[in-house]
Design an enzyme around this catalytic site. Structure first.
Site, mmCIF file in Angstrom:
data_model
loop_
_atom_site.group_PDB
_atom_site.id
_atom_site.type_symbol
_atom_site.label_atom_id
_atom_site.label_comp_id
_atom_site.label_asym_id
_atom_site.label_seq_id
_atom_site.Cartn_x
_atom_site.Cartn_y
_atom_site.Cartn_z
ATOM 1 N N HIS A 100 0.822 -1.214 0.000
ATOM 2 C CA HIS A 100 0.000 0.000 0.000
ATOM 3 C C HIS A 100 0.858 1.267 0.000
ATOM 4 C CE1 HIS A 100 0.386 -0.314 4.496
ATOM 5 N NE2 HIS A 100 0.419 1.001 4.391
ATOM 6 N N ASP A 128 0.318 -7.628 1.452
ATOM 7 C CA ASP A 128 0.682 -6.218 1.621
ATOM 8 C C ASP A 128 2.189 -6.023 1.622
ATOM 9 O OD1 ASP A 128 0.245 -3.500 1.843
ATOM 10 O OD2 ASP A 128 0.203 -3.539 4.039
ATOM 11 N N SER A 182 4.634 2.753 7.725
ATOM 12 C CA SER A 182 4.383 1.518 6.984
ATOM 13 C C SER A 182 5.612 1.094 6.195
ATOM 14 C CB SER A 182 3.217 1.705 6.021
ATOM 15 O OG SER A 182 2.006 1.755 6.701
#
Length: 409
Positions: A133, A163, A248
């Protein structure tokens, strides 16, 4: 060759990736109390109530040395996407202003930042793992090293379900890579240190936080296709890290500086504190090997479209499908793809799949999770109910043609 870490943050504004989870903000450190690390037994009647200065210095030295040994392998990742601009700097094409098509230019701009970890150097190339993402929708990518060096990056491969994504950069300025720990050996309460670039990679690059591993094998439902419905569950490490946007893809490491997870998300509500999540290092290793080799994760597929049995009305379940009144678990086949594994095995519309190799199937999501435990070419036995009669059908699994975009069956 597995190596050590690097720091960078890029988070695209991916629509509804996590439901009630603030995706794309992982990568901070877990917060650890000295009492919990050093002070077990402090409340015991026969234990001293103080620790020496040497004990505190040793604990602090462990943390600082781990960060020093690791932060060169953690990078920031910039996601650049092209937007339409007019000659006057206005975004988009405003109808009726007399602008011609040739007046509109594609200008790549930074739309999000995240973090990444350098894990391998191979000659003139270095490899970075980050979250899918973080790079989603990119037109170009840029990695910023710990010393501020900016390097153009290219995508090697990405996978929406895990992911994870792998990037490639020049190894010329790379000084370190991360070493992977065995995440199967992680224990709840272990020290965890998160390194990443929250909020702004230039201002807060290489931010370090520290805490503990709060839980193992946490199942977190996600929406992979943006339709608002949860269609996959990730199995993650839970930490009490302070998680912020931009973390992230960053590193979660143990006290030896080994990677135990890739930070990916947190629970983001006003009533929740300190619930962050990371993809375990063993899962990361398996996925990045496939991304390097194939550019995607090749998963098996039945070639069916299913609907959860509990979505059907009682009358339909009993009269049309021939099921018992109290039966609500299963996945109903509503379509069989031509030339698929399911068609070759004789699966038919309105078959109700209730098990794979005797493992119960309660719904389509469980069907998918069980299916992905097998490899392309494996033969599995499906338990189905057809016309009220239970039977077993052997199916040889084929590769899915759309593994990276959406979950498939």
């Amino acid at each position: 060759m597995l190596v050590k870490k690097k720091n960078h943050q890029t988070e695209t504004q991916s629509s509804s990736f996590w439901r009630s989870v603030f995706g794309g903000i992982t990568g901070t450190v877990l917060v650890l109390s000295l009492v919990s690390v050093l002070g077990f037994g402090l409340l015991s009647d026969d234990q001293p109530t103080a620790y020496s200065q040497e004990d505190l210095i040793e604990f602090e030295s462990t943390i600082t040395q781990t960060v020093q040994d690791t932060q060169e392998a953690v990078v920031s990742v910039g996601n650049y996407q092209s937007v339409q601009t007019s000659p006057f700097g206005q975004r988009g094409y405003v109808e009726g202003q007399g602008l011609q098509l040739e007046d509109i230019q594609q200008e790549p701009i930074l739309v999000g930042t995240g973090s990444g970890v350098i894990y391998k150097v191979d000659g003139e190339k270095a490899y970075v793992v980050t979250n899918n993402h973080v790079i989603d929708g990119h037109d170009s990518l840029e990695v910023t090293l710990n010393d501020g060096t900016q390097i153009e990056a290219t995508e090697v491969g990405s996978d929406a379900l895990s992911d994870l994504a792998v990037l490639q950069i020049s190894s010329e300025s790379v000084t370190d890579v991360i070493e992977f720990a065995n995440s199967d050996e992680i224990q709840v309460g272990s020290i965890a240190i998160a390194i990443g670039s929250p909020l702004d990679s230039a201002t807060f690059a290489s931010t370090v936080t520290q805490g503990i591993v709060s839980g193992l094998n946490r199942s977190l439902p996600i929406d992979t296709d943006g339709d608002g419905a949860e269609d996959w569950e990730m199995t993650l490490l839970q930490t009490d890290a302070a998680i912020n946007p931009g973390n992230s893809g960053g590193a979660l490491v143990n006290s030896s500086g080994q990677l135990i997870g890739i930070n990916s998300s947190k629970i983001a509500t006003s009533t929740v504190e300190g619930m962050g999540f990371a993809i375990p290092s063993n899962d990361v290793t398996q996925i990045i090997e496939q991304l390097e080799a194939n550019g995607e994760v090749i998963r098996p597929v039945l070639g069916t479209t299913t609907v959860n049995l509990n979505y059907f009305a009682l009358e339909t379940r009993v009269q049309d499908l021939g099921l018992a009144e109290d039966m609500t678990d299963g996945a109903v086949v509503i379509d069989v793809a031509a030339n698929s594994s399911a068609e070759a095995a004789g699966i038919e519309q309105f078959d109700v799949i209730t098990a794979i190799n005797d493992e119960p199937v309660s719904d389509g999501q469980v069907l998918r999770q069980l299916l992905y435990e097998y490899q392309v070419g494996d033969t599995i036995t499906l338990t189905i109910i057809r016309g009220g009669e239970e039977q077993q059908i052997d199916v040889t699994l084929e590769a899915s043609p759309t593994t990276n975009s959406q979950p498939v069956q």
